[in-house]
Design a protein around this motif. Structure first.
Motif, mmCIF file in Angstrom:
data_model
loop_
_atom_site.group_PDB
_atom_site.id
_atom_site.type_symbol
_atom_site.label_atom_id
_atom_site.label_comp_id
_atom_site.label_asym_id
_atom_site.label_seq_id
_atom_site.Cartn_x
_atom_site.Cartn_y
_atom_site.Cartn_z
ATOM 1 N N ASP A 92 0.841 -1.207 0.000
ATOM 2 C CA ASP A 92 0.000 0.000 0.000
ATOM 3 C C ASP A 92 0.866 1.243 0.000
ATOM 4 O O ASP A 92 1.906 1.286 0.647
ATOM 5 N N ALA A 138 -17.538 0.998 2.015
ATOM 6 C CA ALA A 138 -16.412 0.206 2.515
ATOM 7 C C ALA A 138 -16.784 -1.274 2.668
ATOM 8 O O ALA A 138 -15.984 -2.160 2.336
ATOM 9 N N HIS A 172 -19.063 5.099 8.550
ATOM 10 C CA HIS A 172 -20.400 4.616 8.934
ATOM 11 C C HIS A 172 -20.867 3.480 8.037
ATOM 12 O O HIS A 172 -20.404 3.332 6.897
ATOM 13 N N THR A 224 -2.566 6.041 0.575
ATOM 14 C CA THR A 224 -3.473 7.105 0.146
ATOM 15 C C THR A 224 -4.911 6.582 0.048
ATOM 16 O O THR A 224 -5.467 6.473 -1.042
HETATM 17 C C1 FAD Z 1 -14.619 11.574 3.003
HETATM 18 C C2 FAD Z 1 -15.038 10.140 2.789
HETATM 19 C C3 FAD Z 1 -15.796 9.514 3.739
HETATM 20 C C4 FAD Z 1 -16.217 8.200 3.533
HETATM 21 N N1 FAD Z 1 -17.005 7.640 4.478
HETATM 22 C C5 FAD Z 1 -17.452 6.387 4.298
HETATM 23 C C6 FAD Z 1 -18.311 5.800 5.275
HETATM 24 O O1 FAD Z 1 -18.678 6.432 6.271
HETATM 25 N N2 FAD Z 1 -18.759 4.537 5.044
HETATM 26 C C7 FAD Z 1 -18.401 3.831 3.914
HETATM 27 O O2 FAD Z 1 -18.836 2.698 3.764
HETATM 28 N N3 FAD Z 1 -17.578 4.367 2.992
HETATM 29 C C8 FAD Z 1 -17.105 5.617 3.158
HETATM 30 N N4 FAD Z 1 -16.307 6.182 2.206
HETATM 31 C C9 FAD Z 1 -15.961 5.385 1.001
HETATM 32 C C10 FAD Z 1 -14.823 4.419 1.332
HETATM 33 O O3 FAD Z 1 -13.701 5.173 1.718
HETATM 34 C C11 FAD Z 1 -14.505 3.540 0.124
HETATM 35 O O4 FAD Z 1 -15.672 2.852 -0.287
HETATM 36 C C12 FAD Z 1 -13.427 2.517 0.461
HETATM 37 O O5 FAD Z 1 -12.283 3.134 0.985
HETATM 38 C C13 FAD Z 1 -13.055 1.731 -0.791
HETATM 39 O O6 FAD Z 1 -12.110 0.744 -0.459
HETATM 40 P P1 FAD Z 1 -11.009 0.244 -1.489
HETATM 41 O O7 FAD Z 1 -10.303 -0.829 -0.767
HETATM 42 O O8 FAD Z 1 -11.631 -0.026 -2.796
HETATM 43 O O9 FAD Z 1 -10.073 1.522 -1.751
HETATM 44 P P2 FAD Z 1 -9.232 2.448 -0.755
HETATM 45 O O10 FAD Z 1 -9.756 2.392 0.619
HETATM 46 O O11 FAD Z 1 -9.191 3.784 -1.415
HETATM 47 O O12 FAD Z 1 -7.801 1.785 -0.760
HETATM 48 C C14 FAD Z 1 -7.023 1.723 -1.916
HETATM 49 C C15 FAD Z 1 -5.555 1.679 -1.476
HETATM 50 O O13 FAD Z 1 -4.751 1.338 -2.611
HETATM 51 C C16 FAD Z 1 -3.518 1.990 -2.464
HETATM 52 N N5 FAD Z 1 -2.865 2.050 -3.776
HETATM 53 C C17 FAD Z 1 -3.335 2.598 -4.922
HETATM 54 N N6 FAD Z 1 -2.465 2.430 -5.932
HETATM 55 C C18 FAD Z 1 -1.409 1.767 -5.412
HETATM 56 C C19 FAD Z 1 -0.168 1.304 -5.947
HETATM 57 N N7 FAD Z 1 0.149 1.479 -7.239
HETATM 58 N N8 FAD Z 1 0.703 0.674 -5.132
HETATM 59 C C20 FAD Z 1 0.401 0.472 -3.812
HETATM 60 N N9 FAD Z 1 -0.756 0.891 -3.267
HETATM 61 C C21 FAD Z 1 -1.658 1.521 -4.040
HETATM 62 C C22 FAD Z 1 -3.870 3.351 -1.905
HETATM 63 O O14 FAD Z 1 -2.759 3.928 -1.250
HETATM 64 C C23 FAD Z 1 -5.027 3.009 -0.973
HETATM 65 O O15 FAD Z 1 -4.615 2.883 0.372
HETATM 66 C C24 FAD Z 1 -15.861 7.496 2.367
HETATM 67 C C25 FAD Z 1 -15.060 8.129 1.402
HETATM 68 C C26 FAD Z 1 -14.673 9.449 1.598
HETATM 69 C C27 FAD Z 1 -13.870 10.128 0.527
#
Ligand code: FAD
Length: 327
Positions: free
Chosen positions: A36, A280, A49, A39
């Protein structure tokens, strides 16, 4: 390359999707490297939530708990590292995965869980309010502003749809189009639902105690609001899926088939990059589904390999319990 840098699965991205996949794969006794670059999409949020048993948790605590759970599985390794390249190995034997610092590892399967990032509207003052009173998702933070005065920001269909969505939480909604005109039909539908519309260009957002207080317009007018929900396009965090050649769906997400497999053999995708429901817990579930698909594929491959060389398999099994299971 050192033997220890041969992995069953490399997971790129340790958000809810990647972390859940790592847990399931670790429990399936797979050698998993999860990388990771730090970001996460919810970088600005202090409360997550809608994740049952974790409603309202600080996302940093959520990640810390996940790391603790993964630490129980010694075949799972977490690394702070950016993956910058992936190259398929000849004969469908997996992938070479390259890191920003130049090192490479080998992996039989690859899971892309790299997420997206929000493009905030170009409005002065918005960034410091993001995550406290400016949000992109009503399911995440709508409850906290139920029956309150909210604004919606968005152009065209996006603004219209976010305003319509917000009617589930409050009746006091003002759609701000920031200089864009609405069609007469859209205006009429919004008005009949009690949604006001401001088309004036926005000059800035004003805050009090770190929360939205007023939206100030270029025409000198101002509007008191407690929160703003926006709908603008988000961007993929990583170009890896495109570089590898994954197909995309009409919704702009990485297209997945059975058990989150992409169009590229051996590559799976989970979380927000599939552009399914962007919550999430859904990302976590997609990670789990991908882990199931990956482990199923690895198990079947190993099973077929042992059929082709029964003598070798018997010898290995006899000398080391459980051996031959992985490769
Ligand atoms: C302000 C805000 C509030 C939110 N609140 C909620 C909530 O209350 N409840 C809810 O259910 N959802 C919420 N969300 C949405 C939630 O954050 C996302 O649905 C969730 O994070 C998606 O998970 P993911 O694993 O797909 O991606 P992410 O959580 O975005 O994780 C992706 C990871 O991949 C890593 N990455 C990317 N490219 C590379 C690379 N080339 N090499 C290594 N690492 C890399 C990044 O660093 C990152 O850590 C919110 C979003 C925002 C913006």
């Amino acid at each position: 390359m050192r033997r220890s840098e041969d992995w069953d699965v490399v997971i790129v991205g340790a958000g809810p999707a990647g972390l859940s996949a790592a847990l399931v794969l670790g429990r399936a006794r797979r050698r998993v490297l999860i990388c990771d670059k730090g970001t996460p999409r919810n970088w600005a949020s202090r409360q997550m939530h809608g994740f049952i048993t974790r409603d309202g948790i600080d996302p940093r605590e959520f990640r810390a708990l996940a790391h603790e759970e993964l630490a129980r599985y010694d075949q799972v390794e977490r690394r702070s590292a950016t993956v910058v390249g992936v190259r398929p190995l000849a004969g469908g034997l997996g992938f070479k995965v390259k890191f920003a610092r130049g090192s490479e590892v080998r992996s039989r399967k690859l899971l892309l869980a790299t997420g997206v990032l929000d493009r905030l509207p170009q409005v002065p003052g918005i960034e410091k309010l993001f995550g406290t009173s400016v949000f992109q998702c009503p399911y995440c933070h709508g409850w906290e502003f139920r029956d309150r005065a909210v604004a919606v920001y968005g152009h065209g269909k996006r603004g219209f749809e976010m305003a319509r969505a917000m009617t589930a939480w409050t009746a006091d909604i003002v759609l701000c189009t920031d200089g864009e005109r609405l069609t007469a039909g859209a205006q009429r539908q919004l008005q009949r639902n009690g949604i006001q519309v401001r088309t004036a260009a926005i000059s800035k957002l004003e805050a009090r105690s770190g929360r939205l207080k007023r939206i100030v317009f270029h025409d000198g007018d101002a509007l008191a609001r407690e929160a703003l929900f926006f709908d603008t396009p988000s961007s993929e965090q990583s170009a890896l899926s495109r570089v590898i050649g994954c197909d995309y769906g009409d919704d702009g997400g990485v297209k997945c088939g059975q058990y989150s497999s992409t169009s590229v053999p051996g590559v799976y995708a989970a979380g927000n990059i599939t552009r399914d429901v962007q919550l999430a817990i859904v990302a976590a579930a997609e990670g789990t589904r991908a882990a199931f698909g990956i482990n199923r594929a690895l198990t079947r491959e190993d099973f077929a390999t042992r059929l082709r060389s029964p003598a070798a398999s018997t010898r290995e099994s006899a000398s080391r319990p459980g051996a031959g299971r992985k490769r």
